[in-house]
Motif scaffolding. Structure first.
Motif, PDB file in Angstrom:
ATOM      1  N   ASN A  48      45.981  40.386  41.846  1.00 52.10           N
ATOM      2  CA  ASN A  48      47.071  39.478  40.687  1.00 52.10           C
ATOM      3  C   ASN A  48      45.846  39.623  39.876  1.00 52.10           C
ATOM      4  O   ASN A  48      45.199  39.194  40.001  1.00 52.10           O
ATOM      5  CB  ASN A  48      46.848  37.756  41.536  1.00 52.10           C
ATOM      6  N   ILE A  49      46.392  40.501  38.512  1.00 53.84           N
ATOM      7  CA  ILE A  49      45.822  40.013  37.159  1.00 53.84           C
ATOM      8  C   ILE A  49      46.413  39.506  36.097  1.00 53.84           C
ATOM      9  O   ILE A  49      46.461  39.810  34.907  1.00 53.84           O
ATOM     10  CB  ILE A  49      45.703  42.152  37.348  1.00 53.84           C
ATOM     11  N   ASN A  63      48.588  37.215  45.657  1.00 53.34           N
ATOM     12  CA  ASN A  63      47.552  37.941  46.339  1.00 53.34           C
ATOM     13  C   ASN A  63      45.561  38.511  45.587  1.00 53.34           C
ATOM     14  O   ASN A  63      45.664  38.700  45.016  1.00 53.34           O
ATOM     15  CB  ASN A  63      48.185  39.391  45.182  1.00 53.34           C
ATOM     16  N   GLY A  64      45.240  36.764  46.095  1.00 55.18           N
ATOM     17  CA  GLY A  64      43.884  36.607  45.759  1.00 55.18           C
ATOM     18  C   GLY A  64      43.504  36.385  44.906  1.00 55.18           C
ATOM     19  O   GLY A  64      42.473  35.425  44.798  1.00 55.18           O
ATOM     20  N   ALA A  65      44.715  35.190  43.869  1.00 54.50           N
ATOM     21  CA  ALA A  65      43.899  34.983  42.182  1.00 54.50           C
ATOM     22  C   ALA A  65      43.668  33.771  42.373  1.00 54.50           C
ATOM     23  O   ALA A  65      42.319  33.575  41.663  1.00 54.50           O
ATOM     24  CB  ALA A  65      45.214  35.351  41.820  1.00 54.50           C
ATOM     25  N   LYS A 116      53.173  34.065  34.975  1.00 51.26           N
ATOM     26  CA  LYS A 116      54.053  35.413  35.634  1.00 51.26           C
ATOM     27  C   LYS A 116      53.413  36.160  36.593  1.00 51.26           C
ATOM     28  O   LYS A 116      51.819  36.637  35.866  1.00 51.26           O
ATOM     29  CB  LYS A 116      54.534  36.104  34.544  1.00 51.26           C
ATOM     30  N   LYS A 117      53.198  36.108  37.648  1.00 59.11           N
ATOM     31  CA  LYS A 117      52.157  36.653  38.496  1.00 59.11           C
ATOM     32  C   LYS A 117      52.297  37.943  38.450  1.00 59.11           C
ATOM     33  O   LYS A 117      53.205  39.133  38.858  1.00 59.11           O
ATOM     34  CB  LYS A 117      53.138  36.682  39.638  1.00 59.11           C
ATOM     35  N   ARG A 118      51.163  39.421  37.823  1.00 57.52           N
ATOM     36  CA  ARG A 118      51.264  40.516  37.781  1.00 57.52           C
ATOM     37  C   ARG A 118      50.428  40.959  38.286  1.00 57.52           C
ATOM     38  O   ARG A 118      49.718  40.115  38.678  1.00 57.52           O
ATOM     39  CB  ARG A 118      50.581  41.089  35.530  1.00 57.52           C
ATOM     40  N   LEU A 129      43.593  46.819  37.004  1.00 58.13           N
ATOM     41  CA  LEU A 129      42.209  45.069  37.048  1.00 58.13           C
ATOM     42  C   LEU A 129      41.492  45.975  36.294  1.00 58.13           C
ATOM     43  O   LEU A 129      40.301  47.515  35.808  1.00 58.13           O
ATOM     44  CB  LEU A 129      41.589  45.481  38.449  1.00 58.13           C
ATOM     45  N   SER A 130      41.452  45.069  35.218  1.00 60.53           N
ATOM     46  CA  SER A 130      40.274  45.664  33.470  1.00 60.53           C
ATOM     47  C   SER A 130      38.725  44.710  34.595  1.00 60.53           C
ATOM     48  O   SER A 130      38.623  44.268  35.184  1.00 60.53           O
ATOM     49  CB  SER A 130      40.410  45.082  32.904  1.00 60.53           C
ATOM     50  N   HIS A 131      37.935  44.529  33.332  1.00 61.11           N
ATOM     51  CA  HIS A 131      36.759  43.906  33.161  1.00 61.11           C
ATOM     52  C   HIS A 131      37.157  42.868  33.345  1.00 61.11           C
ATOM     53  O   HIS A 131      36.632  41.735  34.103  1.00 61.11           O
ATOM     54  CB  HIS A 131      35.906  44.188  31.713  1.00 61.11           C
ATOM     55  N   THR A 132      38.226  42.236  32.723  1.00 59.53           N
ATOM     56  CA  THR A 132      38.260  40.632  32.281  1.00 59.53           C
ATOM     57  C   THR A 132      38.468  40.406  33.686  1.00 59.53           C
ATOM     58  O   THR A 132      38.276  38.962  34.436  1.00 59.53           O
ATOM     59  CB  THR A 132      39.392  40.461  32.384  1.00 59.53           C
ATOM     60  N   GLY A 133      39.347  40.961  34.320  1.00 62.40           N
ATOM     61  CA  GLY A 133      39.734  40.509  36.092  1.00 62.40           C
ATOM     62  C   GLY A 133      38.956  40.965  37.099  1.00 62.40           C
ATOM     63  O   GLY A 133      38.346  39.828  38.058  1.00 62.40           O
ATOM     64  N   LEU A 134      37.576  41.698  36.556  1.00 62.46           N
ATOM     65  CA  LEU A 134      36.751  41.786  37.591  1.00 62.46           C
ATOM     66  C   LEU A 134      35.758  40.796  37.607  1.00 62.46           C
ATOM     67  O   LEU A 134      35.145  40.074  38.655  1.00 62.46           O
ATOM     68  CB  LEU A 134      35.898  43.226  37.146  1.00 62.46           C
TER      69      LEU A 134
END
Length: 418
Positions: free
Chosen positions: A335-336, A79-81, A325-327, A346-351
């Motif tokens: 993917n987060i 999922n792009g991660a 574990k894929k979330r 999606l939060s600051h960390t993921g962005l």
């Protein structure tokens, strides 16, 4: 084993992709000035096109009607991660099936223009030690690159392909719970002659050929690396061999031989090094080759029957999946897994993660969830606003669902399910 691809999609109406709700196309035109973008940030000429990104794959539609697709199939699977885990044959076939399902793209329509074949392994010693002791590939000198976010790697550029050697764990260790070494060795085909000679022109041809048939080539290219084995037991060598090993441990020694056109000398001393390594070391290069060989067999599932027409889901046990574990974000679908366990959007960390690891994915998120009001703001403000808008979108979805189906309203589907 596959990762990055670039393909031309034949016989597909661009309107089908433009109408797809999963794709958010934008023009390579400055919408405020009307200026057509013809030069990119690296100074290269750009042909105007409509672009869209989905799970790390970039779709481009040109005015001529030509459609290209580029990106990592391995990242798409995640999922792009990321692409640090195993991407086996079953996962590869699932991605092709998903592209057909979501975008009406058949593998036989996908004409290959660039292809990466590679493998992730647990190396016998530290990855960076191996990388540091890889001097040449055949007679090509390396390009040594290091970045705290992108990892440590060397690459050797040939006329038709590039050989790459990565510290893959370093690339993602800051964002994921990786407690082991991960080394990646890959071949990136820049020109298709080698593949075309095997009858490989499209993704369907690649499926028919079989990824396991790249095993010998991957192993041969690994053995073509001039590797100095630092486990050589120097104390057991004669004085002359000790002097020789001291020179062999210096990359500049080998490049000087090549620079002075001492081909016979180069071949002689390379063979000498191989003899010394074979008799007086732990044979790290051979051990690595053995690990690569076994891993290629593993990811190609030689011990199980695979019929890609009957794959129903992507619940496949891969080597690292037990640890990660894929979330997925409830709004963007990305993917987060790099965020806290209790996060669901999606939060600051993921962005910030996507900004560092995949600028195209981040640009897609920014176009969709950052209003023009904040387009000139500093980076931190933009991150705050994007995360805020994603949370709002999630809450709006819940509000809409409650409005359509109030809690007090009888849900007939739940009655029939009983």
């Amino acid at each position: 084993m596959t990762d990055y691809i670039k393909i031309i999609i034949k016989n597909l109406n661009p309107a089908i992709l433009e109408a797809n709700l999963l794709l958010d196309f934008y023009d390579t035109v400055n919408l405020s000035t009307g200026e057509i973008k013809t030069i990119n940030r690296n100074g290269h000429k750009v042909t105007p096109s409509k672009n869209a990104t989905y799970n790390g794959l970039e779709f481009k539609i040109y005015d001529s009607g030509t459609i290209t697709l580029a990106g990592s199939l391995h990242k798409y699977w995640n999922n792009g991660a990321h692409n640090y885990n195993d991407f086996n044959n079953v996962a590869f076939l699932w991605v092709l099936r998903d592209l057909k399902k979501k975008f009406n793209i058949e593998p036989e329509q996908c004409i290959l223009k660039c292809l990466e074949i590679g493998i992730n392994i647990f190396p016998p010693i530290h990855t960076n030690v191996i990388i540091d002791n890889c001097f040449l590939h055949k007679t090509k000198t390396f390009e040594h690159k290091h970045n705290s976010d992108e990892g440590n790697y060397k690459q050797w550029r040939h006329s038709q392909y590039i050989i790459k050697l990565y510290n893959k764990a370093l690339q993602y260790k800051k964002h994921f719970d990786i407690d082991t070494e991960i080394m990646r060795f890959e071949i990136k085909y820049l020109k298709m002659q080698k593949l075309n000679e095997r009858g490989i022109y499209s993704l369907q041809d690649l499926v028919n050929y079989g990824l396991h048939n790249f095993k010998d080539e991957v192993l041969n290219e690994w053995q073509n690396v001039l590797y100095y084995d630092n486990t050589i037991q120097i104390d057991l060598l004669s004085t002359n061999l000790k002097r020789a090993v001291l020179e062999y441990s210096n990359n500049n020694y080998w490049t000087r031989l090549l620079a002075n056109n001492q081909t016979k000398n180069f071949t002689y001393h390379r063979n000498q090094l191989k003899k010394i390594v074979s008799r007086n070391s732990n044979k790290v290069q051979d051990l690595t080759a053995e690990i690569i060989s076994k891993k290629i067999d593993f990811v190609n599932g030689k011990t199980i029957h695979i019929d890609h027409l009957t794959i129903k889901s992507k619940q496949i046990v891969l080597e690292y999946e037990n640890k990660i574990k894929k979330r997925l974000c409830k709004v963007t679908g990305l993917n987060i897994s790099m965020q806290k366990d209790n996060s669901n959007s999606l939060s600051h960390t993921g962005l910030k993660y996507y900004y560092k690891t995949d600028k195209k994915v981040f640009a897609q998120i920014k176009r969709r969830y950052l209003s023009s009001r904040w387009s000139s703001s500093d980076f931190e403000t933009q991150i705050i606003e994007i995360a805020h808008n994603i949370r709002n979108a999630k809450n709006n979805q819940k509000t809409k669902q409650v409005r359509i189906y109030p809690p007090e309203q009888v849900n007939f589907l739940s009655i029939f399910a009983q």
